[in-house]
Design an enzyme around this catalytic site. Structure first.
Site, PDB file in Angstrom:
ATOM      1  CB  SER A 129     -20.340  49.084 102.378  1.00  0.00           C
ATOM      2  OG  SER A 129     -18.977  48.753 102.163  1.00  0.00           O
ATOM      3  CD  GLU A 149     -14.405  47.425 103.685  1.00  0.00           C
ATOM      4  OE1 GLU A 149     -14.018  47.215 104.846  1.00  0.00           O
ATOM      5  OE2 GLU A 149     -13.716  47.169 102.682  1.00  0.00           O
ATOM      6  CE1 TYR A 188     -18.300  53.884 104.734  1.00  0.00           C
ATOM      7  CE2 TYR A 188     -17.714  51.570 104.445  1.00  0.00           C
ATOM      8  CZ  TYR A 188     -18.321  52.722 103.982  1.00  0.00           C
ATOM      9  OH  TYR A 188     -18.952  52.709 102.761  1.00  0.00           O
ATOM     10  CE  LYS A 234     -21.938  52.951 103.994  1.00  0.00           C
ATOM     11  NZ  LYS A 234     -22.945  53.685 103.180  1.00  0.00           N
ATOM     12  CG  HIS A 271     -19.553  51.058  93.680  1.00  0.00           C
ATOM     13  ND1 HIS A 271     -19.640  50.399  94.892  1.00  0.00           N
ATOM     14  CD2 HIS A 271     -20.131  52.261  93.877  1.00  0.00           C
ATOM     15  CE1 HIS A 271     -20.244  51.165  95.775  1.00  0.00           C
ATOM     16  NE2 HIS A 271     -20.535  52.313  95.188  1.00  0.00           N
ATOM     17  NE  ARG A 276     -13.882  54.069  94.925  1.00  0.00           N
ATOM     18  CZ  ARG A 276     -14.718  53.695  95.870  1.00  0.00           C
ATOM     19  NH1 ARG A 276     -15.472  54.601  96.490  1.00  0.00           N
ATOM     20  NH2 ARG A 276     -14.852  52.432  96.206  1.00  0.00           N
TER      21      ARG A 276
END
Length: 224
Positions: A9, A11, A32, A36, A62, A67
């Protein structure tokens, strides 16, 4: 013979300055993102230690009509449809100045597939190379629906992150050169695609309401 795709990600880059590519240091700003980063290095370790075919795809945001509604883009487009249909009046958001590199999920899935067709496994950033603020997404969505966003959007401090990720913009040069990948759907096309989908959902909700059915609506919608 097994080929593995590991879903990273953007992030993971967190507070690292843009543009971010495969060589950009990770600086995660949430649990999170930390998870990752750990998964990314597990994949690298197993690839190098056991000669496994594992690709890390570091995908930037994305989006699509599929979503989940806990993500800010879908929250915005769902609210636009409901406001247009008279089912909702306000949309509550947090930081409108946060910038993200938003692309179409369908384009990004193609990049995932292409990674697994290569002779050797590798890590790839997948992104459009364009950054837009939450404010820009809001403006584009409301304008497309013929609405004035300033009449409906309010800021709620509860939706601000304690450690904000201010600016994500991907550099997908490696994926473009080695995979021959290119994003096909533009930012404007993506926003309109999602608004069109959620406008239809709102029409269905309105039909049910007008027919006397109770429709559960969220009065307060915020940033994920």
């Amino acid at each position: 013979d097994v080929r593995i795709y590991q879903a990273g990600s953007s992030e993971m880059f967190g507070a690292s300055p843009p543009p971010q590519n495969e060589k950009t240091p990770f600086y995660p700003r949430s649990p999170y993102a930390v998870g990752k980063v750990a998964a990314h290095w597990f994949a690298v370790n197993y690839r190098e230690a056991y000669d496994m075919f594992i690709c890390n795809g570091i995908l930037f945001n994305h989006e699509s009509p599929r979503r989940g509604e806990t993500f800010v883009t879908r929250k915005i487009t769902r609210a636009v449809g409901r406001i247009k249909m008279g089912l909702q009046d306000k949309l509550y958001l947090g930081n409108l100045d946060a910038k993200r590199d938003w692309g179409f999920a369908g384009d990004y899935v193609e990049a995932m597939w292409l990674m697994l067709q290569q002779d050797k496994p590798d890590d790839y950033v997948v992104a459009t190379g364009e950054a837009h603020s939450v404010r820009e997404f809001v403006e584009a969505a409301f304008e497309y629906a013929g609405l004035d966003w300033k009449k409906h959007v309010e800021i709620d401090p509860r939706y601000f992150r304690p450690t904000e990720v201010d600016y994500l913009q991907g550099d997908s040069s490696k994926a473009r050169e080695k995979l021959g990948w290119r994003p096909r759907v533009s930012f404007t096309e993506l926003v309109r695609m999602m608004v069109d989908h959620d406008m239809e959902l709102a029409r269905q909700e309105k039909t049910l309401r007008d027919a006397g059915h109770k429709v559960a609506l969220r009065g307060r919608v915020g940033v994920a």
